[in-house]
Motif scaffolding. Structure first.
Motif, PDB file in Angstrom:
ATOM      1  N   ALA A 227      -1.369  -7.835   1.506  1.00 23.32           N
ATOM      2  CA  ALA A 227      -1.878  -7.268   2.762  1.00 23.32           C
ATOM      3  C   ALA A 227      -1.162  -5.963   3.083  1.00 23.32           C
ATOM      4  O   ALA A 227      -1.790  -4.987   3.521  1.00 23.32           O
ATOM      5  CB  ALA A 227      -1.705  -8.276   3.901  1.00 23.32           C
ATOM      6  N   ASN A 228       0.144  -5.928   2.861  1.00 19.19           N
ATOM      7  CA  ASN A 228       0.910  -4.702   3.114  1.00 19.19           C
ATOM      8  C   ASN A 228       0.412  -3.553   2.248  1.00 19.19           C
ATOM      9  O   ASN A 228       0.292  -2.420   2.708  1.00 19.19           O
ATOM     10  CB  ASN A 228       2.402  -4.940   2.873  1.00 19.19           C
ATOM     11  CG  ASN A 228       3.037  -5.777   3.962  1.00 19.19           C
ATOM     12  OD1 ASN A 228       2.465  -5.955   5.028  1.00 19.19           O
ATOM     13  ND2 ASN A 228       4.208  -6.298   3.695  1.00 19.19           N
ATOM     14  N   TYR A 229       0.123  -3.823   0.986  1.00 18.58           N
ATOM     15  CA  TYR A 229      -0.366  -2.780   0.074  1.00 18.58           C
ATOM     16  C   TYR A 229      -1.714  -2.241   0.567  1.00 18.58           C
ATOM     17  O   TYR A 229      -1.905  -1.032   0.658  1.00 18.58           O
ATOM     18  CB  TYR A 229      -0.497  -3.348  -1.342  1.00 18.58           C
ATOM     19  CG  TYR A 229      -0.820  -2.300  -2.386  1.00 18.58           C
ATOM     20  CD1 TYR A 229       0.196  -1.569  -2.986  1.00 18.58           C
ATOM     21  CD2 TYR A 229      -2.135  -2.050  -2.771  1.00 18.58           C
ATOM     22  CE1 TYR A 229      -0.094  -0.610  -3.946  1.00 18.58           C
ATOM     23  CE2 TYR A 229      -2.429  -1.100  -3.725  1.00 18.58           C
ATOM     24  CZ  TYR A 229      -1.407  -0.386  -4.312  1.00 18.58           C
ATOM     25  OH  TYR A 229      -1.694   0.570  -5.257  1.00 18.58           O
ATOM     26  N   ARG A 230      -2.631  -3.131   0.910  1.00 18.55           N
ATOM     27  CA  ARG A 230      -3.959  -2.707   1.373  1.00 18.55           C
ATOM     28  C   ARG A 230      -3.853  -1.874   2.654  1.00 18.55           C
ATOM     29  O   ARG A 230      -4.491  -0.826   2.775  1.00 18.55           O
ATOM     30  CB  ARG A 230      -4.858  -3.920   1.634  1.00 18.55           C
ATOM     31  CG  ARG A 230      -5.393  -4.574   0.378  1.00 18.55           C
ATOM     32  CD  ARG A 230      -6.452  -5.624   0.695  1.00 18.55           C
ATOM     33  NE  ARG A 230      -6.046  -6.595   1.704  1.00 18.55           N
ATOM     34  CZ  ARG A 230      -5.388  -7.729   1.445  1.00 18.55           C
ATOM     35  NH1 ARG A 230      -5.051  -8.022   0.211  1.00 18.55           N
ATOM     36  NH2 ARG A 230      -5.065  -8.555   2.421  1.00 18.55           N
ATOM     37  N   MET A 231      -3.044  -2.337   3.604  1.00 17.35           N
ATOM     38  CA  MET A 231      -2.927  -1.606   4.871  1.00 17.35           C
ATOM     39  C   MET A 231      -2.218  -0.271   4.683  1.00 17.35           C
ATOM     40  O   MET A 231      -2.570   0.723   5.322  1.00 17.35           O
ATOM     41  CB  MET A 231      -2.220  -2.460   5.915  1.00 17.35           C
ATOM     42  CG  MET A 231      -3.100  -3.578   6.423  1.00 17.35           C
ATOM     43  SD  MET A 231      -2.378  -4.475   7.809  1.00 17.35           S
ATOM     44  CE  MET A 231      -1.120  -5.420   6.978  1.00 17.35           C
ATOM     45  N   LEU A 232      -1.226  -0.235   3.803  1.00 15.93           N
ATOM     46  CA  LEU A 232      -0.526   1.017   3.519  1.00 15.93           C
ATOM     47  C   LEU A 232      -1.514   2.051   2.987  1.00 15.93           C
ATOM     48  O   LEU A 232      -1.516   3.203   3.425  1.00 15.93           O
ATOM     49  CB  LEU A 232       0.580   0.742   2.498  1.00 15.93           C
ATOM     50  CG  LEU A 232       1.673   1.756   2.326  1.00 15.93           C
ATOM     51  CD1 LEU A 232       2.377   2.057   3.642  1.00 15.93           C
ATOM     52  CD2 LEU A 232       2.681   1.256   1.311  1.00 15.93           C
ATOM     53  N   LEU A 233      -2.394   1.639   2.085  1.00  6.75           N
ATOM     54  CA  LEU A 233      -3.397   2.565   1.555  1.00  6.75           C
ATOM     55  C   LEU A 233      -4.405   2.981   2.638  1.00  6.75           C
ATOM     56  O   LEU A 233      -4.866   4.118   2.644  1.00  6.75           O
ATOM     57  CB  LEU A 233      -4.118   1.954   0.362  1.00  6.75           C
ATOM     58  CG  LEU A 233      -3.286   1.842  -0.913  1.00  6.75           C
ATOM     59  CD1 LEU A 233      -4.116   1.229  -2.032  1.00  6.75           C
ATOM     60  CD2 LEU A 233      -2.720   3.185  -1.332  1.00  6.75           C
ATOM     61  N   ARG A 234      -4.727   2.070   3.552  1.00  6.97           N
ATOM     62  CA  ARG A 234      -5.653   2.425   4.639  1.00  6.97           C
ATOM     63  C   ARG A 234      -5.038   3.480   5.551  1.00  6.97           C
ATOM     64  O   ARG A 234      -5.711   4.412   5.983  1.00  6.97           O
ATOM     65  CB  ARG A 234      -6.045   1.199   5.438  1.00  6.97           C
ATOM     66  CG  ARG A 234      -7.077   0.356   4.711  1.00  6.97           C
ATOM     67  CD  ARG A 234      -7.524  -0.819   5.500  1.00  6.97           C
ATOM     68  NE  ARG A 234      -8.185  -0.430   6.745  1.00  6.97           N
ATOM     69  CZ  ARG A 234      -8.479  -1.284   7.705  1.00  6.97           C
ATOM     70  NH1 ARG A 234      -8.174  -2.556   7.583  1.00  6.97           N
ATOM     71  NH2 ARG A 234      -9.083  -0.876   8.799  1.00  6.97           N
ATOM     72  N   VAL A 235      -3.740   3.341   5.843  1.00  7.12           N
ATOM     73  CA  VAL A 235      -3.066   4.313   6.705  1.00  7.12           C
ATOM     74  C   VAL A 235      -2.895   5.643   5.971  1.00  7.12           C
ATOM     75  O   VAL A 235      -3.149   6.705   6.537  1.00  7.12           O
ATOM     76  CB  VAL A 235      -1.698   3.774   7.191  1.00  7.12           C
ATOM     77  CG1 VAL A 235      -0.885   4.855   7.873  1.00  7.12           C
ATOM     78  CG2 VAL A 235      -1.898   2.591   8.133  1.00  7.12           C
ATOM     79  N   LEU A 236      -2.498   5.591   4.696  1.00  5.34           N
ATOM     80  CA  LEU A 236      -2.220   6.819   3.953  1.00  5.34           C
ATOM     81  C   LEU A 236      -3.464   7.456   3.355  1.00  5.34           C
ATOM     82  O   LEU A 236      -3.435   8.640   3.025  1.00  5.34           O
ATOM     83  CB  LEU A 236      -1.220   6.541   2.827  1.00  5.34           C
ATOM     84  CG  LEU A 236       0.156   6.059   3.255  1.00  5.34           C
ATOM     85  CD1 LEU A 236       1.025   5.814   2.043  1.00  5.34           C
ATOM     86  CD2 LEU A 236       0.807   7.051   4.193  1.00  5.34           C
ATOM     87  N   GLY A 237      -4.504   6.694   3.167  1.00  7.98           N
ATOM     88  CA  GLY A 237      -5.683   7.219   2.479  1.00  7.98           C
ATOM     89  C   GLY A 237      -5.514   7.103   0.977  1.00  7.98           C
ATOM     90  O   GLY A 237      -6.399   6.693   0.263  1.00  7.98           O
ATOM     91  N   ALA A 238      -4.349   7.448   0.488  1.00  7.29           N
ATOM     92  CA  ALA A 238      -3.977   7.324  -0.928  1.00  7.29           C
ATOM     93  C   ALA A 238      -2.460   7.381  -0.992  1.00  7.29           C
ATOM     94  O   ALA A 238      -1.810   7.955  -0.118  1.00  7.29           O
ATOM     95  CB  ALA A 238      -4.582   8.448  -1.757  1.00  7.29           C
ATOM     96  N   MET A 239      -1.914   6.805  -2.025  1.00 11.93           N
ATOM     97  CA  MET A 239      -0.469   6.844  -2.206  1.00 11.93           C
ATOM     98  C   MET A 239      -0.071   8.283  -2.571  1.00 11.93           C
ATOM     99  O   MET A 239      -0.745   8.915  -3.385  1.00 11.93           O
ATOM    100  CB  MET A 239      -0.064   5.883  -3.330  1.00 11.93           C
ATOM    101  CG  MET A 239       1.386   5.536  -3.367  1.00 11.93           C
ATOM    102  SD  MET A 239       2.033   4.685  -1.907  1.00 11.93           S
ATOM    103  CE  MET A 239       1.185   3.132  -1.937  1.00 11.93           C
TER     104      MET A 239
END
Length: 146
Positions: free
Chosen positions: A18-30
């Motif tokens: 869940a943390n990985y998915r939300m991090l990508l949602r906030v950042l748009g991309a790593m």
């Protein structure tokens, strides 16, 4: 009755995913290059993301949420997160300067770490990323462009 410490493997992996998915949602991309990325939200302070290390399958980033304004009495949030791209999970490796979390601690212990501290900091990241999304924090530009 058994106490749920949150350190069971399936539960932990759910939080990491869940943390990985939300991090990508906030950042748009790593982020893919060294340097800071600015992410902002109206009235929510500023979230700064800095890519510390990038390897083939992992990225280590620092997240700093400077609250400011009316929330200036609260301490800023600072975390280092390691993202494992092949497994699509992310875990906290440093929270407010504390690091090297073990899955479980005997209690009491010399550092007075909580028995389930690793689980708690990762669940905090999950809650905090949900909060950031609710505030509308999104990547706006590389720091060099801000």
């Amino acid at each position: 009755m058994a106490v749920d410490t949150g350190n069971d493997t399936p539960g932990s992996m759910r939080v990491y995913a869940a943390n990985y998915r939300m991090l990508l949602r906030v950042l748009g991309a790593m982020p893919d290059r060294a340097g800071a990325v600015a992410v902002a939200g109206e009235g929510a302070g500023q979230l700064r993301v800095e890519l510390l290390e990038r390897a083939r399958y992992t990225s280590t980033i620092r997240l700093d949420h400077c609250l400011g304004g009316e929330a200036a009495c609260l301490p800023d949030v600072s975390l280092k997160v390691r993202a494992y791209h092949d497994a699509r999970v992310a875990e906290v490796i440093d929270y407010q300067g504390a690091n090297r979390f073990q899955p479980r601690y005997a209690y009491p212990n010399p550092a007075m770490r909580l028995p389930d501290e690793k689980g708690q900091v990762n669940r905090f990241l999950e809650d905090w990323l949900r909060y950031c999304m609710r505030l509308g924090l999104r990547r706006v530009a590389d720091a060099a462009d801000v």
